[in-house]
Design a protein around this motif. Sequence first.
Motif, mmCIF file in Angstrom:
data_model
loop_
_atom_site.group_PDB
_atom_site.id
_atom_site.type_symbol
_atom_site.label_atom_id
_atom_site.label_comp_id
_atom_site.label_asym_id
_atom_site.label_seq_id
_atom_site.Cartn_x
_atom_site.Cartn_y
_atom_site.Cartn_z
ATOM 1 N N GLU A 198 0.808 -0.973 0.080
ATOM 2 C CA GLU A 198 0.443 0.041 0.076
ATOM 3 C C GLU A 198 0.672 0.912 -0.027
ATOM 4 O O GLU A 198 0.609 2.460 -0.628
ATOM 5 C CB GLU A 198 -0.563 0.134 0.882
ATOM 6 N N LYS A 224 2.533 2.518 -3.617
ATOM 7 C CA LYS A 224 1.559 3.338 -4.440
ATOM 8 C C LYS A 224 1.175 4.792 -3.842
ATOM 9 O O LYS A 224 0.864 5.223 -5.212
ATOM 10 C CB LYS A 224 -0.046 2.285 -3.612
ATOM 11 N N LEU A 225 1.832 4.994 -2.727
ATOM 12 C CA LEU A 225 1.231 6.174 -2.662
ATOM 13 C C LEU A 225 2.376 7.431 -3.456
ATOM 14 O O LEU A 225 4.105 6.913 -2.723
ATOM 15 C CB LEU A 225 1.359 6.757 -0.861
ATOM 16 N N SER A 282 -6.075 -3.000 3.893
ATOM 17 C CA SER A 282 -6.749 -3.031 2.132
ATOM 18 C C SER A 282 -7.439 -1.823 1.353
ATOM 19 O O SER A 282 -7.867 -0.925 2.313
ATOM 20 C CB SER A 282 -7.199 -4.042 2.306
ATOM 21 N N GLY A 283 -7.065 -0.765 0.417
ATOM 22 C CA GLY A 283 -7.212 0.085 0.160
ATOM 23 C C GLY A 283 -6.745 1.424 0.757
ATOM 24 O O GLY A 283 -7.273 2.302 0.692
ATOM 25 N N ALA A 321 -4.156 2.724 0.837
ATOM 26 C CA ALA A 321 -3.394 3.700 -0.562
ATOM 27 C C ALA A 321 -4.523 4.131 -1.493
ATOM 28 O O ALA A 321 -4.162 5.878 -1.573
ATOM 29 C CB ALA A 321 -2.662 3.375 -0.788
ATOM 30 N N GLU A 322 -5.332 3.757 -1.855
ATOM 31 C CA GLU A 322 -6.167 4.746 -2.675
ATOM 32 C C GLU A 322 -7.398 5.782 -1.656
ATOM 33 O O GLU A 322 -7.308 6.967 -2.831
ATOM 34 C CB GLU A 322 -7.590 3.744 -2.793
ATOM 35 N N LYS A 323 -7.247 5.293 -0.828
ATOM 36 C CA LYS A 323 -7.661 6.463 -0.041
ATOM 37 C C LYS A 323 -7.242 7.964 1.202
ATOM 38 O O LYS A 323 -7.508 8.965 0.585
ATOM 39 C CB LYS A 323 -8.387 5.744 1.390
ATOM 40 N N GLU A 340 -4.366 8.943 -0.979
ATOM 41 C CA GLU A 340 -4.601 9.883 -1.802
ATOM 42 C C GLU A 340 -5.181 11.229 -2.442
ATOM 43 O O GLU A 340 -4.733 12.249 -2.395
ATOM 44 C CB GLU A 340 -4.378 9.377 -3.057
ATOM 45 N N TYR A 341 -6.182 11.012 -1.212
ATOM 46 C CA TYR A 341 -7.229 12.000 -0.883
ATOM 47 C C TYR A 341 -7.154 13.561 -0.097
ATOM 48 O O TYR A 341 -7.487 14.173 0.724
ATOM 49 C CB TYR A 341 -8.131 11.744 -1.352
ATOM 50 N N TYR A 342 -6.471 12.355 1.416
ATOM 51 C CA TYR A 342 -5.624 13.043 1.683
ATOM 52 C C TYR A 342 -5.212 14.654 2.060
ATOM 53 O O TYR A 342 -5.760 15.356 3.049
ATOM 54 C CB TYR A 342 -4.525 12.996 3.335
#
Length: 270
Positions: free
Chosen positions: A166, A169-170, A204-205, A207-209, A211-213
Amino acid sequence: MDKVIDIEDRIPSLKEKRRRRTNRNFLFLLVLFLLLLAVLLYFQSPLSKVREIRVEGAGLQSEEEYIRASGIRSGDALWGFSAGEVEQSVTGLEGVEQAEVIRKDFRDVVIRVDEFETVAIIQRDSGFQPVLADGSVFAQLSGAPPSAPILAEFDEAGQLRKMVKELEKLPVSITSLISELKYSGDGSITAFMTDGYEVRGVISGFAEKMEYYPSIVAQLTEEGKGVIDLEAGVFFTSYEKIYGDGEKQSDDEEGETAEGEPDEQEINIP
């Protein structure tokens, strides 16, 4: 009527052709001899010996360790080793993804090392252990922590590898804001951010979330610091509402909240 050329008239030209052919053969043999002599003298001279060994890209291992693994020493024959075999030996070291060996400047050898990226660190009593992009934990301890998030209580190897994937991916702009990641079991984690926020979610997930930090924090400029919950949707609760004094809890007080359920603010993300 065809002109008849007497054999005596041909003899001078035949002799000249034979002489030129002989000269060409002699010149070829002379050049070949000189080349062989030059090669022999080269391999007997210091010019064919390794003058210097340089290592590029060393970070996890020391340059001396890479040189030792290569088996090459100053004064060795420059052409007396296989670059492929040396590359294989160096790649066998811990933390090395690939290596390249180059003969350079006629007498020098350059070992270029591509190490696995350090995506996180684990803090020990005597130092820090890098966690590499392949999910492995580098055995050697370093005194100063690399610029990467600290992983705490990741005792399960499988969860550690998932967390590393994870983090990979960031973008660096996000990982540089993560001070520490604490595992709390069942795939749940808490990220302590350098800007004072606390992010709770699951591996799980993540990194995806995350990204909006930046856009999430941009909406909280007037809310003060607090906890951003990413487990189900995106919710924010200030430390004041959770702890009652506007400050984060200490580790000993974690889990104790003020009376009543804290109010949550739902955050919209793009």
